[in-house]
Design a protein around this motif. Structure first.
Motif, PDB file in Angstrom:
ATOM      1  N   UNK A 408       0.877  -1.170   0.000  1.00  9.43           N
ATOM      2  CA  UNK A 408       0.000   0.000   0.000  1.00  9.43           C
ATOM      3  C   UNK A 408       0.910   1.215   0.000  1.00  9.43           C
ATOM      4  N   UNK A 409       0.787   2.058  -1.002  1.00 11.18           N
ATOM      5  CA  UNK A 409       1.664   3.215  -1.123  1.00 11.18           C
ATOM      6  C   UNK A 409       2.116   3.395  -2.559  1.00 11.18           C
ATOM      7  N   UNK A 410       2.889   4.461  -2.799  1.00 13.55           N
ATOM      8  CA  UNK A 410       3.386   4.739  -4.142  1.00 13.55           C
ATOM      9  C   UNK A 410       2.996   6.132  -4.600  1.00 13.55           C
ATOM     10  N   UNK A 411       2.979   6.322  -5.905  1.00 13.63           N
ATOM     11  CA  UNK A 411       2.660   7.633  -6.484  1.00 13.63           C
ATOM     12  C   UNK A 411       1.165   7.904  -6.306  1.00 13.63           C
ATOM     13  N   UNK A 412       0.786   9.040  -5.727  1.00 17.16           N
ATOM     14  CA  UNK A 412      -0.642   9.336  -5.515  1.00 17.16           C
ATOM     15  C   UNK A 412      -1.405   9.409  -6.832  1.00 17.16           C
ATOM     16  N   UNK A 413      -2.624   8.907  -6.819  1.00 16.25           N
ATOM     17  CA  UNK A 413      -3.446   8.942  -8.029  1.00 16.25           C
ATOM     18  C   UNK A 413      -3.801  10.374  -8.431  1.00 16.25           C
ATOM     19  N   UNK A 414      -3.761  11.282  -7.475  1.00 17.07           N
ATOM     20  CA  UNK A 414      -4.070  12.678  -7.778  1.00 17.07           C
ATOM     21  C   UNK A 414      -3.023  13.304  -8.700  1.00 17.07           C
ATOM     22  N   UNK A 422      -1.090   9.307 -17.747  1.00 18.59           N
ATOM     23  CA  UNK A 422       0.055  10.206 -17.927  1.00 18.59           C
ATOM     24  C   UNK A 422       0.274  11.048 -16.676  1.00 18.59           C
ATOM     25  N   UNK A 423       1.529  11.311 -16.381  1.00 17.78           N
ATOM     26  CA  UNK A 423       1.901  12.161 -15.263  1.00 17.78           C
ATOM     27  C   UNK A 423       1.389  13.584 -15.475  1.00 17.78           C
ATOM     28  N   UNK A 424       0.905  14.196 -14.404  1.00 20.16           N
ATOM     29  CA  UNK A 424       0.524  15.601 -14.457  1.00 20.16           C
ATOM     30  C   UNK A 424       1.740  16.502 -14.251  1.00 20.16           C
ATOM     31  N   UNK A 425       2.877  15.903 -13.878  1.00 16.16           N
ATOM     32  CA  UNK A 425       4.084  16.668 -13.608  1.00 16.16           C
ATOM     33  C   UNK A 425       5.039  16.697 -14.803  1.00 16.16           C
ATOM     34  N   UNK A 426       5.050  15.610 -15.572  1.00 16.78           N
ATOM     35  CA  UNK A 426       6.029  15.477 -16.654  1.00 16.78           C
ATOM     36  C   UNK A 426       5.346  14.916 -17.903  1.00 16.78           C
ATOM     37  N   UNK A 427       5.288  15.703 -18.977  1.00 11.54           N
ATOM     38  CA  UNK A 427       4.659  15.208 -20.204  1.00 11.54           C
ATOM     39  C   UNK A 427       5.343  13.944 -20.726  1.00 11.54           C
ATOM     40  N   UNK A 428       4.538  13.050 -21.291  1.00 15.07           N
ATOM     41  CA  UNK A 428       5.026  11.816 -21.921  1.00 15.07           C
ATOM     42  C   UNK A 428       5.605  10.804 -20.941  1.00 15.07           C
ATOM     43  N   UNK A 429       5.367  11.028 -19.654  1.00 14.26           N
ATOM     44  CA  UNK A 429       5.744  10.055 -18.625  1.00 14.26           C
ATOM     45  C   UNK A 429       4.466   9.419 -18.097  1.00 14.26           C
ATOM     46  N   UNK A 434       1.310  -1.328  -9.664  1.00 15.76           N
ATOM     47  CA  UNK A 434       1.474  -1.157  -8.225  1.00 15.76           C
ATOM     48  C   UNK A 434       2.412  -0.019  -7.843  1.00 15.76           C
ATOM     49  N   UNK A 435       3.137   0.558  -8.788  1.00  9.54           N
ATOM     50  CA  UNK A 435       3.954   1.730  -8.486  1.00  9.54           C
ATOM     51  C   UNK A 435       3.069   2.884  -8.037  1.00  9.54           C
ATOM     52  N   UNK A 436       1.796   2.847  -8.434  1.00  7.92           N
ATOM     53  CA  UNK A 436       0.827   3.838  -7.988  1.00  7.92           C
ATOM     54  C   UNK A 436       0.257   3.439  -6.628  1.00  7.92           C
ATOM     55  N   UNK A 437      -0.357   4.381  -5.956  1.00  7.68           N
ATOM     56  CA  UNK A 437      -0.962   4.100  -4.650  1.00  7.68           C
ATOM     57  C   UNK A 437      -2.323   3.443  -4.851  1.00  7.68           C
ATOM     58  N   UNK A 438      -2.272   2.242  -5.404  1.00  9.49           N
ATOM     59  CA  UNK A 438      -3.459   1.416  -5.629  1.00  9.49           C
ATOM     60  C   UNK A 438      -3.120  -0.006  -5.206  1.00  9.49           C
ATOM     61  N   UNK A 439      -3.970  -0.622  -4.413  1.00 14.57           N
ATOM     62  CA  UNK A 439      -3.804  -2.042  -4.116  1.00 14.57           C
ATOM     63  C   UNK A 439      -5.173  -2.638  -3.850  1.00 14.57           C
ATOM     64  N   UNK A 440      -5.334  -3.880  -4.268  1.00 11.75           N
ATOM     65  CA  UNK A 440      -6.609  -4.551  -4.132  1.00 11.75           C
ATOM     66  C   UNK A 440      -6.557  -5.682  -3.129  1.00 11.75           C
TER      67      UNK A 440
END
Length: 481
Positions: A408-414, A422-429, A434-440
């Motif tokens: 549980x943890x990682x890059x926030x979905x926001x 796509x990243x809101x911080x860096x275009x084309x990234x 699971x690197x995102x803050x999502x887990x089931x």
């Protein structure tokens, strides 16, 4: 939050000294005529580097290459490709869940992400789409009674081979045993990734128009994200078993209860949390308690359990479908009917309990199994009924859920656009998995997140690359005219 190490961009000198892959130039609005059309085509070919060869990364690479056949796609994996897919479901691979097909209901199975994923995320590519994709690619699937979906072969190799063979057929370059140790963005807006091989002194640099980070819970992905302006929610374990203080439980190791109701009580959560009460199968192990009901509780309480150092109380109702008063009535009726029988040898079958557990229950009440039912005091019978409905266990630690480590943890979905990944911080990234803050919870939901996120990211990248290719051809035609 821990300070993730920042990756240092490769120096220009190092890039000049090392052969570079995918070093391209974008066609400007005014087409230059100094080079041949063929040379310009080579320079303008778009490229994608996928960091991470798990379910999300490989699925995304296939989707992107399918939409944009001209796109150069490389997948970098530091270990073995699809390693979690190989071991999931006891080596059978729990592909997805076939009982939660509607997006809103499906999203409720994600302790981190259930609010954000209720929108268009699973509408874009849900469990039905996943099952159809594998079926169309030669993997026949089956849905078991609990909703878990497996290949009919009961062998994860069916899924692994399908994905890798399709990637190779499309021309995706799969490079194992390598890792991305640093990354930067050059003046042309392209990514420059430093790639190292673990076993030998090997360094290479890849230039890419698009990067997808699908590294699971690896710190490599968190570092990459932090370098490009993202925050990282510190990862903590999810999906694990409970160590129980009562050592006598070891005598029940292997006993399974098909349906119990379990409530997790934590000091850090004082308010009522519906998700911390779960119903389902329970397994007794030599160190404590496991099974789907415990794994779901561990997922919903992951951050709080970590905060409380895995100290908690667990109340279990072993017969949730029978009211406490009915439990008492059944026990007293059994006493009257079997007054001359020993309590060890005769117990109410209405509860569906195994003999080992009944004997264990008697021991908890300090009752001699050789005594006759007629001699058992009324207060002991009431105590047995109450214990069956409200047995309190002390959780003193966690166990690891085999090798299927989920965090549980990682890059926030926001910080991600879920419609494109796509990243809101860096275009084309892009990010997926699971690197995102999502887990089931257990049951195929973590893989479905990987398939959906990978599909969306691959679609976005493939569409961008195709659009760019059309623009390039238009540019060349204009020049030719």
């Amino acid at each position: 939050m821990p300070q993730w190490p920042w990756l240092h961009p490769a120096s220009a000198a190092a890039r000049r000294a090392t052969p570079s892959v995918f070093r391209r130039r974008r066609c400007s609005s005014v087409c230059a005529s100094a080079h041949s059309n063929h040379a310009r085509e080579q320079e303008d070919e778009k490229s994608l580097v996928v960091v991470g060869g798990g379910a999300a990364g490989v699925y995304a690479s296939i989707r992107a290459k399918t939409l944009a056949p001209h796109l150069n796609v490389v997948v970098i994996e530091k270990g073995k490709f699809l390693s979690k897919v190989r071991i999931s479901g006891g080596g059978r691979c729990n592909v997805t869940n076939g009982h939660h097909l509607e997006p809103s209901g499906l999203a409720r199975n994600y302790p981190r992400g259930h609010k954000e994923l209720r929108g268009s995320f699973f509408n874009t590519h849900g469990p039905r789409d996943t099952m159809r994709w594998f079926s169309d690619h030669g993997v026949e699937l089956k849905t078991e009674d609990d909703g878990r979906v497996f290949p009919v072969t009961d062998n994860s190799a069916s899924v692994v081979d399908c994905l890798l063979n399709e990637a190779r057929r499309l021309g995706v370059s799969l490079q194992a045993g390598k890792s991305v140790s640093s990354a930067s963005v050059n003046n042309d807006g392209k990514f420059v990734l430093k790639v190292e091989k673990r076993t030998v002194d090997f360094v290479d640099y890849l230039n890419a128009n698009y990067v997808l980070v699908a590294t699971g819970s690896s710190q490599q992905g968190y570092s990459f994200a932090a370098q490009h302006g993202h925050t990282v929610i510190p990862p903590v374990p999810s999906l694990f078993t409970f160590k129980i203080a009562d050592k006598r439980l070891a005598d029940l190791s292997g006993v399974t209860f098909t349906k119990v109701k379990a409530k997790l009580m934590l000091d850090s959560i004082q308010k009522k949390a519906p998700e911390l009460t779960q119903t389902g199968p329970l397994l007794v192990t030599h160190w404590g308690l496991s099974g789907p009901v415990v794994l779901r509780l561990s997922a919903w309480g992951a951050r709080e359990l970590y905060q409380d150092k895995y100290q908690a109380k667990l109340m279990i109702d072993f017969i949730p479908d029978i009211h406490i008063e009915d439990v008492k009535r059944i026990i007293f009726q059994h006493k009257d009917k079997h007054a001359k029988n020993k309590v060890n040898n005769s117990f109410p079958t209405e509860f569906g309990l195994v003999k080992r557990f009944w004997r264990f229950l008697l021991e908890q009440e300090s009752l001699d199994g050789d005594m006759h039912w007629a001699t058992v005091p009324k207060n002991h019978l009431n105590a047995i009924a109450l214990r069956l409905k409200q047995w309190m266990f002390e959780v003193v630690g966690k166990g690891q859920f085999k090798d299927e480590f989920v965090t549980a943890g990682g890059v926030p979905l926001s910080e991600i656009s879920l419609s494109t990944m796509e990243s809101k911080q860096q275009p084309n990234l892009f990010f997926a998995g699971e690197v995102l803050n999502v887990d089931g919870v257990t049951g195929g939901f973590n893989f479905q997140n990987a398939w959906t996120g990978g599909y969306i990211a691959g679609t976005s990248i493939g569409t961008l690359a195709s659009s760019s290719n059309l623009e390039r051809h238009a540019c060349l035609q204009l020049e030719a005219s």
